[in-house]
Structure formats: structure tokens, C-alpha cells
Scaffold this active site. Sequence first.
Site, PDB file in Angstrom:
ATOM      1  CG  ASP A 198       2.009  -4.171   2.727  1.00  0.00           C
ATOM      2  OD1 ASP A 198       2.081  -5.017   3.380  1.00  0.00           O
ATOM      3  OD2 ASP A 198       3.038  -3.404   1.899  1.00  0.00           O
TER       4      ASP A 198
ATOM      5  CG  ASP B 266      -3.857  -0.813   0.319  1.00  0.00           C
ATOM      6  OD1 ASP B 266      -3.619  -0.787   1.476  1.00  0.00           O
ATOM      7  OD2 ASP B 266      -3.350  -2.030  -0.182  1.00  0.00           O
TER       8      ASP B 266
HETATM    9  C1  DGJ Z   1       0.426  -2.735   0.299  1.00  0.00           C
HETATM   10  C2  DGJ Z   1      -0.866  -3.949   0.934  1.00  0.00           C
HETATM   11  O1  DGJ Z   1      -0.595  -4.183   2.634  1.00  0.00           O
HETATM   12  C3  DGJ Z   1      -0.331  -5.454   0.591  1.00  0.00           C
HETATM   13  O2  DGJ Z   1      -0.571  -6.413   1.082  1.00  0.00           O
HETATM   14  C4  DGJ Z   1      -0.887  -5.478  -1.277  1.00  0.00           C
HETATM   15  O3  DGJ Z   1      -2.223  -5.431  -0.807  1.00  0.00           O
HETATM   16  C5  DGJ Z   1      -0.325  -4.496  -1.939  1.00  0.00           C
HETATM   17  N1  DGJ Z   1      -0.599  -2.240  -0.951  1.00  0.00           N
HETATM   18  C6  DGJ Z   1      -1.147  -4.259  -3.129  1.00  0.00           C
HETATM   19  O4  DGJ Z   1      -0.620  -2.619  -3.518  1.00  0.00           O
END
Ligand code: DGJ
Length: 743
Positions: free
Chosen positions: A555, A485
Site C-alpha cells: 500500500d 483483498d
Molecule cells: C487495502 C488495499 O491494499 C488497498 O489497495 C485498497 O484496496 C484498500 N484495501 C481498500 O479497502
Amino acid sequence: MSLRAATASASILVAALFAMPFARSQSIEYRPDAKLWVIQAGDFTYAMGVDERNWLQSLYWGPRIDRAEDIAAAHSLPEVVSFDLPTTTTPQEYAAWGAGLYTEPDLKATFSSGNRDVVLAYVDQHQTHDANSQTLDITMRDIKLPLVVHLFYRVYTGQSVLERWTTIENQTKEAVVLENAASATWSLPNLQNSNYRAHWLTGRWAGEWQLQSAPLNVGSQVIESRRGSTGHQANPWFAIEGPDSTDEEHGPVYFGELGWSGSWRITIEQSSFHQVRITGGYNPFDFGYRLAPGESLTTPPFYGGFTGGGMGEASRILHHFQQGVILPGAPHPKLRPILYNSWEATEFNVGESGQFALAEKAAALGVERFVIDDGWFGQRKDDHAGLGDWYVNKEKFPNGLKPVIDRVHQLGMDFGIWVEPEMVNPDSDLYRKHPAWAMNFPGRPRTEGRNQLLLNFARPDVMEYTYHWLDELVSNNDIDFLKWDYNRNWSEPGWDAVPVADQKKIYVAYIHNLYTILDRLRAKHPKLEIESCSGGGGRVDLGILRHTVEVWPSDNTDALDRLSLQDGFSHAYTPGVMMAWVTDPQRTRKTSLKFRFLVAMEGSLGIGANLNNFTPEDMATAKDLVAFYKTIRPTVQQGLQYRLIAPSRPGAPSERAATEYVSTDRTQAVVFAYLHSQNFGDPYPLVRLSGLDSKATYRLHPLDAKQLLSQQEASGSYWMSHGLQLDLRGDYDSTAVVLERTH
Ligand code: DGJ
């Protein structure tokens, strides 16, 4: 045959021809007599030549011309008016800023002597090839100084894409600062009344992949990222339709995308003489890359192509190229396993027993990979602390990760875990020990985003440290998958460990070191797979996709929003890399589990819902749908995709959507159809299919027989000309139909 029937069968023939998986050959031919090159890249031809001034001109980009000798030599353009000198009016392949260039430069340099004028002239060429590709290297040099520029062109067997990139070598005795260093410029044919229409992708966090479309006018349009990474706000892809009007499956489309995960820029510029040029590469903003004598800089690749088969075929060419050349494991990348990720169920509140319970439920559904997301490490209770401290949090996992991993394996799934290696919370042991590792300008404030700072990956010590803790994590635990991430963009991009003159190299060095870490990890742990995530789809590009097998596109997991996001995504990237989770209904609207599953099946299926809240009926439905997806997985992930009915796009709302996937051998197809809301009594329109073998017979296998009004068996030509009659009703209805070739 009636005129109407004849027209219909002609268009089927054309569609079938365009659906051929890029069978035409690839070659690069040099004609020394005319000093020109003709590149055959599958379905299109690209040509350039040297004129009397020794400048390299673009000669042709468009439909395939098999008789290469028809392409005529380049000739220098005369000065027509003193306000637009030939430097500007000549469609140069790679224009340096000098001698009166007013259009977008590919190269702009300042020599330490004070000279800022560069004019590139042709020197020589040579070609190399390996089993799968052929590469041309054209050497150019400044007319006075040994600033040498290599223009590279590469074609790949079985692909209808041309890859271009550039290396700039400082063979002078003085330092040269490069203020612009583009990868390439693509020139469109200068056709009268050309009527070109540009498409590009914009977005924001949780709202990526918005397909924008507008006619091209005189002037410049810039899409870019100045953020240090690819960004949610725009994606390094473009497509230009025209000159004649087209539909999804017909008409000329020029397209391209960059392979770079740092700051980038693509400029689409139409001059007052209606010449259209597309220049892309490193973003010149704050660039200033200094080359000491003997140093060189290589740009990212800029891939381009042309098709006569509309936006649909342009996407399929890119999908095929990504599967065949770009992705780890290409030309046979692995299919994506069905994944469960516990983030939306537990957020930071992860722990042994909670993960056990979710893993058991996921396994019962047929899930193949179980992933623990954020929260398992350091003092991570929320997003205020812990990034940088990559040890297992003993309050949450008193026995380490082993018991969870063992349990996941016993349940028949492989195991993955979340990491965010480029970031550090000021509230972490790592930051307290190494504050200088954070990207910063000494003495200046450090701007936080989500309470975190960036580690300066350009620093070799940070790269080594990061590689080693990741290697240890993967070596000490049986980990098959990392969700990598990246949750903020750059600020204060300082690098005070190197001389001031070299500090701006951070824009290049950081990304190369990121790629290096990913490659070293994959080399040492061959079964390890990595997903690129950046708060959703903030880092999706052909650079990162050379090192990671899949991406998290957004997201936003609301199923209706996803239809539009996925539609935008599919223009530039293969559904095979697009992770799509079924989650609990979002705050915005309530949709059925089936609707959410069918939307997620358009890519690489995952589940992110809180399975603890699933009723026995939900579990049964989910289990059936997971089993169904497994029967169509290769077709969806690695087949040919057709956007039959577009969902809502910016400026073009739609109540319906339908997408079709056809296996490359055309023995199986699957159609997903959705209805957002129905006006009373309004029937669902016929859905005409594409890409089938018109002479073959296909039998329909509907997911729900009540939703299919068509007969069960007919020819490919019938399904493509007449279409499927579906019965979708009310709000958020959906269905899927599989077609299997019978003979
Ligand atoms: C952002 C990601 O896109 C989410 O899926 C998740 O992993 C969060 N970060 C966790 O902090």
C-alpha cells in the site's frame, strides 16, 4: 590483448553463459546398484541415496555434475559421540522425530497408543513423467508401523528449479496427530570455513520486501507466519550465498521458496558440526493435524535451486520458473494490461458520475483496464460496515454497475472490481444471519481488526456460499478482473462445526478451499483475471500465484520507498506480477510525475492518482509515458531482470538505483536509472549493463536525449564493459534508455 582486457572479456563470457535461459537438460536418474538418485535440474545437480540403515541421505546439491556415476553411494555414519547420535549427524532428506533426533524435524507424530517415536526407512521408488515434467516418488515407512511417507521430487523442462513435497499416509489402525509436517529439508554442502550468508525478506504493512542479509552462524534462524496467511512480516523465500564471496552476478547461491498461502515456517539451522539444513513447510505452531486411519496429508511444495550466477541469476531463475510453470496461463501467461484504480482518488466515496469522469481521463491516457475499488457494495460508507453484503449499493450506483461497465467498455477498457470475500463486518446482514460463520471459539470474544472478522473458509457451507455470490457477480456483470483483498490476519482460529480432534485442520482446509474457489471461478469464467492483495503485499507466495495472475506488493506507493520495496520483491518474484501504481505524491516527499512513472514501470504499470487533479501538462506527460511503457512491456514483464545499482537496503543506504531488463531474445533492453539526491557537482557513475549479446550492436533510444552522454550505438560488449554515461542531477531525477539491437 592486455591482461586487464583479457580479464574483462573472460568475465563477460561467464556472465553471458549464466544469462543463457537455463538451456541445460532435466532428468532424474536412479542407480539401483548404488541405491541413489541423481537429479539434473538445469544448471544444478541434486543427489540423494539410501544408506545401510535404509535412511535416505542428502548426497549433493550444487553446480552441475554431468557424470552422474561420479556420485558415490550413501553410507551410514557411525556414532562419533553419544551426545550427537547418527540420527542427528546424518543429513537426512526427511527426518522424523525419533531415535534421538535433536535437529529440526520434518515430521513429528503422536499415535493414539501413546507412541511418539518415528524412524523412516526406504521402501521403494517409482517415476512418472508427462510432456513437461518428470516426477520421482520415494516411499519411506516407519520401521515398525505403517505410517507411510512419500517424498516427491519434480523437475520441469527448461527450468532450473527442483520442486519437492511430501504426502503422509496413515495406514495404521489408530489415529495419528502430526505436530510437524514439513515439505522438505535442503542440506547445504558441509564445506570447511563455509562462510555462508543468508538473505531473507521481512516487512510490515506499507513496508514490505526488506532484504535482510547476515552471515549464517551456529544455531537456528526462523522465518515464519503464524497468522493464517503468508503475511507482510516475512515472505517464504530464502537465499544463501557462499561459500566464496560473490557479487550480484557471480558466485554460488542456494535458494528456495514455498508455495503456500497459510501459516508457514522456514528454519535455517546450522549444527555444531556446521551442517546447514533448511526445513520448510506448514508452521508447526498450533498445527496438530489428526490423521484418522486411512487418511493422508499432503504438504505444500518447497521449490529450490542453485546457481553459480549470483543473486541476480537466482532471481532470474525464479522469475523464469514463475512465468513458465506457476502462473495461470503458464508457460505463456498474458501480459498485464495498464490499469487505473480509483481507490486513492475517491476512497469509499465511489459513485456513477465520479467513476465516469475518472474512466474518461484514464482512457485518454491509454489505460486498458479500469478498476473500482472498495465501497461499491452493501452499506459501505467507511470500513465499519458492509463486508459480507455483496449487493450493489443503490445510493452510489442507482442503476447498478451496468452503466459504468458499459461506459468503461465504450472507452475501450476492460472492467475490474474490488472484493474481500474472506471477511465480514459484524455490522452486516450476513453476520446478523450467520454469526457462526465467523472464525471463533464459542463463548470467547471475537477480536476485530479494521472492524472486521474472518469468515471460516474451512467450512464447506461458507465456501459454497462464497463461490456462489462471486459467480453471480461475475455472471451478471461483464467483469474481467477481481482485485481480491484480505485486510487482517487470523485470531481465535476455532472451527466448532467439526469434532475437537479435527478443529486444527482449519490451517490446511481454509487455504485449500480458498484455492478451490479461485479455481472454480476461473474455470467457469475463463477470461476472468484475479489479483491477490492483502492490505498491500500480505499474500504473495507461489501458492496463491498458481491461482492469481498478479499481486499488489504494497500500500506504500511513495516512489522512493517503492524503489527499495521493488528491489526486495524482485529477489523472489517476477516483475511481471508486480502491480505498481503511479499515485499522487505522498505526504513524505514530492517527486515528479516522470520519476513516479519510471519507478512504476519496473513492474506491471498502473495508475492510482486522482486524475481530476492532473493539469493538461500532466495529462500529456502521462499519455507519453504510458505509450512508452507499451513499447517495452514484454521486456519488463517477461524478460530477464538485472539489478545494476541497488537502491537503499536495510543497513545499506544508496543515493542511486538502476535496473535493466533484457528481452529473452536479447534484441531489446531497457535501463531505468534514478538519483535520490546529488552532492554538488557529483557526476552520475557509469552504468555497466548486463545480459546483452556481446557481439551484437545496440542502438540507444533515450527517453530524454539530454540525459544521455554516451554515443548512440555500440556493441553489447561495450555497453557491458564500459557502460552508459548518464547525466542525472539534483533530487529525485530519473531516466530511461531503451537499447534496440541493430545487428
Ligand atoms: C487495502 C488495499 O491494499 C488497498 O489497495 C485498497 O484496496 C484498500 N484495501 C481498500 O479497502
